[in-house]
Write an enzyme that holds these catalytic residues in place. Sequence first.
Site, mmCIF file in Angstrom:
data_model
loop_
_atom_site.group_PDB
_atom_site.id
_atom_site.type_symbol
_atom_site.label_atom_id
_atom_site.label_comp_id
_atom_site.label_asym_id
_atom_site.label_seq_id
_atom_site.Cartn_x
_atom_site.Cartn_y
_atom_site.Cartn_z
ATOM 1 N N ASN A 10 70.649 20.279 -35.118
ATOM 2 C CA ASN A 10 71.197 18.938 -34.919
ATOM 3 C C ASN A 10 70.629 18.040 -36.012
ATOM 4 O O ASN A 10 69.474 17.644 -35.942
ATOM 5 C CB ASN A 10 70.819 18.428 -33.517
ATOM 6 C CG ASN A 10 71.246 16.996 -33.294
ATOM 7 O OD1 ASN A 10 72.007 16.425 -34.081
ATOM 8 N ND2 ASN A 10 70.770 16.397 -32.207
ATOM 9 N N TRP A 11 71.462 17.744 -36.989
ATOM 10 C CA TRP A 11 70.976 16.983 -38.158
ATOM 11 C C TRP A 11 70.744 15.513 -37.829
ATOM 12 O O TRP A 11 70.148 14.790 -38.627
ATOM 13 C CB TRP A 11 71.995 17.073 -39.293
ATOM 14 C CG TRP A 11 72.176 18.418 -39.913
ATOM 15 C CD1 TRP A 11 71.761 19.634 -39.428
ATOM 16 C CD2 TRP A 11 72.844 18.687 -41.150
ATOM 17 N NE1 TRP A 11 72.133 20.633 -40.285
ATOM 18 C CE2 TRP A 11 72.814 20.084 -41.351
ATOM 19 C CE3 TRP A 11 73.477 17.900 -42.098
ATOM 20 C CZ2 TRP A 11 73.371 20.689 -42.470
ATOM 21 C CZ3 TRP A 11 74.049 18.494 -43.208
ATOM 22 C CH2 TRP A 11 73.985 19.881 -43.392
ATOM 23 N N LYS A 12 71.275 15.064 -36.692
ATOM 24 C CA LYS A 12 71.206 13.638 -36.332
ATOM 25 C C LYS A 12 71.784 12.797 -37.485
ATOM 26 O O LYS A 12 72.719 13.270 -38.135
ATOM 27 C CB LYS A 12 69.771 13.267 -35.958
ATOM 28 C CG LYS A 12 69.223 14.216 -34.885
ATOM 29 C CD LYS A 12 67.953 13.786 -34.250
ATOM 30 C CE LYS A 12 67.548 14.799 -33.180
ATOM 31 N NZ LYS A 12 66.328 14.427 -32.474
ATOM 32 N N HIS A 99 73.631 14.177 -25.820
ATOM 33 C CA HIS A 99 72.263 14.163 -26.354
ATOM 34 C C HIS A 99 71.521 12.930 -25.842
ATOM 35 O O HIS A 99 72.103 11.854 -25.716
ATOM 36 C CB HIS A 99 72.293 14.173 -27.888
ATOM 37 C CG HIS A 99 70.948 14.446 -28.475
ATOM 38 N ND1 HIS A 99 69.979 13.464 -28.595
ATOM 39 C CD2 HIS A 99 70.387 15.592 -28.926
ATOM 40 C CE1 HIS A 99 68.897 14.011 -29.108
ATOM 41 N NE2 HIS A 99 69.111 15.298 -29.319
ATOM 42 N N GLU A 169 66.425 19.798 -23.109
ATOM 43 C CA GLU A 169 65.548 19.081 -24.040
ATOM 44 C C GLU A 169 64.759 18.033 -23.259
ATOM 45 O O GLU A 169 65.295 16.953 -22.967
ATOM 46 C CB GLU A 169 66.365 18.351 -25.111
ATOM 47 C CG GLU A 169 67.179 19.238 -26.004
ATOM 48 C CD GLU A 169 67.521 18.536 -27.323
ATOM 49 O OE1 GLU A 169 67.062 19.031 -28.364
ATOM 50 O OE2 GLU A 169 68.208 17.510 -27.324
ATOM 51 N N GLY A 175 61.136 14.814 -30.972
ATOM 52 C CA GLY A 175 60.468 14.024 -32.003
ATOM 53 C C GLY A 175 58.949 14.048 -31.860
ATOM 54 O O GLY A 175 58.246 13.363 -32.609
ATOM 55 N N GLY A 236 65.942 19.812 -34.209
ATOM 56 C CA GLY A 236 66.214 18.546 -34.893
ATOM 57 C C GLY A 236 65.621 18.546 -36.294
ATOM 58 O O GLY A 236 66.206 19.111 -37.229
#
Length: 258
Positions: A10-12, A99, A169, A175, A236
């Site tokens: 997930n590149w965000k 998400h 998640e 993060g 991520g």
Amino acid sequence: MSKRILVVGNWKMNPATLEEARTIIRKVRHAATELSHTDVVMCPPFIFIAAGSHRTDSSSHTYLGAQSVSSHREEGSYTGEVGIHMLRDMEVQYVIAGHSEERARGLNDVEVSRRVAAIVHEGLTAIVCVGEHVRDEGGVYLDTLKEQIKNSLADVPVKSAKDVVIAYEPVWAIGAQQAMNPEQVYEMVLFVKKVFADLFGQDIAMKMKVLYGGAVNAENAADIIRIGKADGLLVGRESIRPEGFAELLKAVDTISDK
Ligand code: 13P
């Protein structure tokens, strides 16, 4: 090896330029040519998806994914939205729904469920994200999680449940410096499968994939699969660092007893 491992990047909202996006796609596809048991999905921002479409080589098990989609199934006056037909035309096969970063901006279970229904209706695979914000000693978070799963899948017909992947998640691990430990991941994978079995039946639950996401990297990835028995990972930060991501892919692909 019963099931193939699924690793989703997930590149965000990264990277800043098309050139960088092209480089990541090229390097990840190259790294994936070395893999035997792992499918890799890259989910760039919408605007960079086309950079990965219409490829001429089909040597590696890499696929395109999107980070979100409109719940409106037909094209129309929906400013700022991207529809499922557009994604399909760009050869997208996986779409993330729900998400936590979108949920934090106001996305609710009702809308998540509509999106999931739109995704599976078109025959694409929905990666439905769920996870608790905090853990309490009494285990109330498990009830919250169960409700979140049920409500996020409320519009999914049983016949389409096979096209749903659940990405567990825990929000507190996203993060973060450290991922959840693999033993806890194992408990949560079993829990999610149990909830899925109650909703759609044991047979479908046996075949479904539960991914883990939150601070996954090349060091912890293999144990999350091996000990945590996750069927894959939602990655991520490490997914936009091609060298680290390549190592991560190699580490999970070499687990032979999965
Ligand atoms: P990190 O891997 O950067 O913790 O992000 C996890 C995530 O949110 C993937 O969807």
